[in-house]
Scaffold this motif. Sequence first.
Motif, PDB file in Angstrom:
ATOM      1  N   VAL A  21      -2.773   4.145   3.542  1.00 18.43           N
ATOM      2  CA  VAL A  21      -3.715   3.413   3.318  1.00 18.43           C
ATOM      3  C   VAL A  21      -4.089   2.537   4.492  1.00 18.43           C
ATOM      4  O   VAL A  21      -5.501   2.217   4.884  1.00 18.43           O
ATOM      5  CB  VAL A  21      -3.627   2.345   1.869  1.00 18.43           C
ATOM      6  CG1 VAL A  21      -4.756   1.588   1.873  1.00 18.43           C
ATOM      7  CG2 VAL A  21      -3.345   3.233   0.685  1.00 18.43           C
ATOM      8  N   ARG A  66      -9.635   9.537  -3.925  1.00 22.53           N
ATOM      9  CA  ARG A  66      -9.033   9.198  -2.953  1.00 22.53           C
ATOM     10  C   ARG A  66      -7.677   9.680  -3.062  1.00 22.53           C
ATOM     11  O   ARG A  66      -6.926  10.164  -2.004  1.00 22.53           O
ATOM     12  CB  ARG A  66      -8.746   7.656  -2.494  1.00 22.53           C
ATOM     13  CG  ARG A  66     -10.050   6.913  -2.308  1.00 22.53           C
ATOM     14  CD  ARG A  66     -10.105   5.533  -1.967  1.00 22.53           C
ATOM     15  NE  ARG A  66     -11.139   5.047  -1.463  1.00 22.53           N
ATOM     16  CZ  ARG A  66     -12.218   4.530  -2.417  1.00 22.53           C
ATOM     17  NH1 ARG A  66     -11.971   4.627  -3.557  1.00 22.53           N
ATOM     18  NH2 ARG A  66     -13.306   3.992  -1.716  1.00 22.53           N
ATOM     19  N   ASP A  67      -7.022   9.837  -4.217  1.00 15.91           N
ATOM     20  CA  ASP A  67      -5.829  10.347  -4.331  1.00 15.91           C
ATOM     21  C   ASP A  67      -5.648  11.758  -3.961  1.00 15.91           C
ATOM     22  O   ASP A  67      -6.419  12.777  -4.131  1.00 15.91           O
ATOM     23  CB  ASP A  67      -5.296  10.233  -5.877  1.00 15.91           C
ATOM     24  CG  ASP A  67      -3.910  10.775  -5.961  1.00 15.91           C
ATOM     25  OD1 ASP A  67      -3.107  10.206  -5.687  1.00 15.91           O
ATOM     26  OD2 ASP A  67      -3.605  11.663  -6.989  1.00 15.91           O
ATOM     27  N   LEU A 119       1.888   9.600  -1.265  1.00 20.15           N
ATOM     28  CA  LEU A 119       0.946   8.330  -1.740  1.00 20.15           C
ATOM     29  C   LEU A 119       0.321   8.829  -3.050  1.00 20.15           C
ATOM     30  O   LEU A 119      -0.621   9.702  -2.909  1.00 20.15           O
ATOM     31  CB  LEU A 119       0.308   7.712  -0.633  1.00 20.15           C
ATOM     32  CG  LEU A 119      -0.460   6.498  -1.030  1.00 20.15           C
ATOM     33  CD1 LEU A 119       0.400   5.368  -1.071  1.00 20.15           C
ATOM     34  CD2 LEU A 119      -1.597   6.267   0.218  1.00 20.15           C
ATOM     35  N   TYR A 168      -2.835   7.363  -5.066  1.00 20.63           N
ATOM     36  CA  TYR A 168      -3.890   6.419  -4.915  1.00 20.63           C
ATOM     37  C   TYR A 168      -4.288   6.145  -6.327  1.00 20.63           C
ATOM     38  O   TYR A 168      -5.103   6.958  -6.855  1.00 20.63           O
ATOM     39  CB  TYR A 168      -4.876   7.051  -4.226  1.00 20.63           C
ATOM     40  CG  TYR A 168      -5.698   5.808  -3.329  1.00 20.63           C
ATOM     41  CD1 TYR A 168      -6.448   4.865  -4.103  1.00 20.63           C
ATOM     42  CD2 TYR A 168      -5.588   5.580  -1.939  1.00 20.63           C
ATOM     43  CE1 TYR A 168      -7.052   3.836  -3.487  1.00 20.63           C
ATOM     44  CE2 TYR A 168      -6.350   4.764  -1.415  1.00 20.63           C
ATOM     45  CZ  TYR A 168      -6.960   3.997  -2.095  1.00 20.63           C
ATOM     46  OH  TYR A 168      -7.790   3.003  -1.432  1.00 20.63           O
ATOM     47  N   CYS A 200      -1.473   1.213  -5.120  1.00 21.34           N
ATOM     48  CA  CYS A 200      -0.965   2.491  -4.538  1.00 21.34           C
ATOM     49  C   CYS A 200       0.487   2.590  -4.200  1.00 21.34           C
ATOM     50  O   CYS A 200       0.910   1.802  -3.879  1.00 21.34           O
ATOM     51  CB  CYS A 200      -1.507   2.479  -3.146  1.00 21.34           C
ATOM     52  SG  CYS A 200      -3.569   2.541  -3.065  1.00 21.34           S
ATOM     53  N   VAL A 217      -6.071  10.222   0.899  1.00 21.80           N
ATOM     54  CA  VAL A 217      -5.625   9.227   1.561  1.00 21.80           C
ATOM     55  C   VAL A 217      -3.934   9.288   1.802  1.00 21.80           C
ATOM     56  O   VAL A 217      -3.335   9.189   0.815  1.00 21.80           O
ATOM     57  CB  VAL A 217      -6.054   7.954   1.009  1.00 21.80           C
ATOM     58  CG1 VAL A 217      -5.429   6.869   1.949  1.00 21.80           C
ATOM     59  CG2 VAL A 217      -7.574   7.755   1.050  1.00 21.80           C
ATOM     60  N   PHE A 259       0.949  -1.163   0.058  1.00 20.62           N
ATOM     61  CA  PHE A 259       0.131   0.035   0.130  1.00 20.62           C
ATOM     62  C   PHE A 259       0.873   1.359   0.064  1.00 20.62           C
ATOM     63  O   PHE A 259       0.520   2.377   0.559  1.00 20.62           O
ATOM     64  CB  PHE A 259      -0.950   0.070   1.206  1.00 20.62           C
ATOM     65  CG  PHE A 259      -2.002  -1.190   1.133  1.00 20.62           C
ATOM     66  CD1 PHE A 259      -2.437  -1.642   0.227  1.00 20.62           C
ATOM     67  CD2 PHE A 259      -2.192  -1.772   2.503  1.00 20.62           C
ATOM     68  CE1 PHE A 259      -3.348  -2.485   0.073  1.00 20.62           C
ATOM     69  CE2 PHE A 259      -3.065  -2.833   2.542  1.00 20.62           C
ATOM     70  CZ  PHE A 259      -3.652  -3.191   1.338  1.00 20.62           C
ATOM     71  N   ASP A 282      -7.154   7.280  -8.559  1.00 22.46           N
ATOM     72  CA  ASP A 282      -8.611   7.521  -8.331  1.00 22.46           C
ATOM     73  C   ASP A 282      -8.647   8.808  -7.555  1.00 22.46           C
ATOM     74  O   ASP A 282      -8.302   9.131  -6.569  1.00 22.46           O
ATOM     75  CB  ASP A 282      -8.674   6.082  -6.989  1.00 22.46           C
ATOM     76  CG  ASP A 282     -10.074   6.276  -6.275  1.00 22.46           C
ATOM     77  OD1 ASP A 282     -10.721   7.174  -6.581  1.00 22.46           O
ATOM     78  OD2 ASP A 282     -10.467   5.156  -5.948  1.00 22.46           O
TER      79      ASP A 282
END
Length: 215
Positions: free
Chosen positions: A204, A197-198, A172, A174, A179, A201, A131, A194
């Motif tokens: 993860v 979420r990118d 990160l 996403y 990931c 988050v 992740f 994404d």
Amino acid sequence: MSDDTYGLRAAAELIGIMPSTLAYIVSVGDVLPERGVPTSTTYEGTVWNDLKKFVFTSPDIERYKLEMDRRNFVDFKAEYADVYTPDEGPNSRGLEFGPGWTGILGEFCDHMRDYNDIGRSCKLRWGKEKFGALKLFCDYDDSIQRYVEHAKGVAYGRSLGTCQECAAPGRLRYGDMICLTLCDRHAHLAEPLDLERDGKVLDVSAWTRSQRRTE
């Protein structure tokens, strides 16, 4: 092709890797064939290509061998042979993450040396990217468990801010399917992103735990 040029499969065989591995390294964009890469679309940091049209020269083969040494942590394994004891057995694991985290790995092993110097055995066995973060696995004396787990946590946290390809500051990314912690130059490796979420988050594993608590 002439004697000194090779297609993707032949080049991968000479280097000693799978064609998919060679294709991935080319897609990273840091080491490219000297004849250039046939592209349909190119933008900063990204290589889109027709793999069947790749052409590698003999000097390319040597360059990619050196790149594989870097990705296989050859120098690290020689320098830290006293604290890195590779995992063994039929299901053994290795150092399964990008070369950009080598510095984080070295700092962790420096701590392990400190424990060994005072008679508290600690050996790194293997590690992986999960992740987008670095997870390390060790054998160590029970008396130093708290300290080793803290050092692992520091490495984990640092990895989430370090590009796993080049060690530049990163975050990160996403993606829809993966990931990865990457800098802007290597962010394309996690695409398509994404967008829900990118950038939102940042860890993860922590996010997943929080979701379970709120359900």
